[in-house]
Design an enzyme around this catalytic site. Structure first.
Site, PDB file in Angstrom:
ATOM      1  CG  HIS A 122       3.927   5.114   5.664  1.00  0.00           C
ATOM      2  ND1 HIS A 122       5.468   6.235   5.785  1.00  0.00           N
ATOM      3  CD2 HIS A 122       2.546   5.602   4.967  1.00  0.00           C
ATOM      4  CE1 HIS A 122       4.785   7.054   4.976  1.00  0.00           C
ATOM      5  NE2 HIS A 122       3.244   6.696   4.955  1.00  0.00           N
ATOM      6  CB  VAL A 123      -1.692   3.220   7.397  1.00  0.00           C
ATOM      7  CG1 VAL A 123      -2.401   3.004   8.604  1.00  0.00           C
ATOM      8  CG2 VAL A 123      -1.776   5.003   6.801  1.00  0.00           C
ATOM      9  CG  HIS A 124       0.781   0.430   2.486  1.00  0.00           C
ATOM     10  ND1 HIS A 124       0.660   0.575   3.942  1.00  0.00           N
ATOM     11  CD2 HIS A 124       0.535  -0.850   1.997  1.00  0.00           C
ATOM     12  CE1 HIS A 124       1.306  -0.581   3.501  1.00  0.00           C
ATOM     13  NE2 HIS A 124       0.888  -1.292   2.579  1.00  0.00           N
ATOM     14  CG  LEU A 125      -6.616   1.861  -0.774  1.00  0.00           C
ATOM     15  CD1 LEU A 125      -7.358   1.269   0.306  1.00  0.00           C
ATOM     16  CD2 LEU A 125      -7.200   3.586  -1.249  1.00  0.00           C
TER      17      LEU A 125
END
Length: 155
Positions: free
Chosen positions: A113-116
């Site tokens: 789950h991509v995240h910045l």
């Protein structure tokens, strides 16, 4: 030559990240959520590098940066910009680190789950505690940080 910044407490987290049930972004801890938008949200990092370390993530469970829609990318970055404003107003950091850790080898604790990451930084914010005692000093409880940032984001 730059000196390394050691974060030994992260190794245990990264090594066990895949063993946790569920997804921290699909089912976030309510007290860590700072703001929600149409397709993305902000939440505090439960395992911060520094006080105020937060993340912007899509609501949709997506593991590849390239699979994000244009709207998701824009909303994630808009939320990150709002977070920078809230952090500046509330904590006055000297700088920030913003980044995407894509893949385990790049430091991602959650790879699917991509995240910045948005990490506020202060001059002299490193100390001897993590290196000598495997302990980091976060000067404020996460719930207090969340309350302060939620109020700023609501402005």
């Amino acid at each position: 030559m730059p000196k390394p910044l050691w974060a030994p407490w992260r190794l245990e987290y990264v090594e066990q990240a895949d063993e946790r049930p569920g997804c921290i972004f699909c089912d976030p801890e309510a007290e860590l959520v700072l703001a929600r938008a149409g397709s993305a949200f902000l939440l505090l990092n439960r395992f911060p590098y520094s006080a105020g370390h937060l993340m912007a993530a899509p609501l949709r469970h997506v593991g590849e940066y390239g699979a994000l829609t244009d709207d998701e990318v824009l909303e994630i970055h808009r939320l990150a910009a709002a977070a920078l404003g809230a952090l500046a107003a509330e904590y006055a950091p000297d700088g920030y680190n913003l980044g995407w850790n894509l893949g385990r080898s790049a430091g991602a604790g959650v790879v699917d789950h991509v995240h910045l990451h948005v990490v506020p930084r202060w001059l002299g914010d490193t100390n001897f505690m993590p290196v000598l005692a495997d302990t980091k000093v976060i000067p404020e409880a996460l719930t207090a940080t969340a309350e302060r940032l939620r109020a700023r984001l609501a402005d």
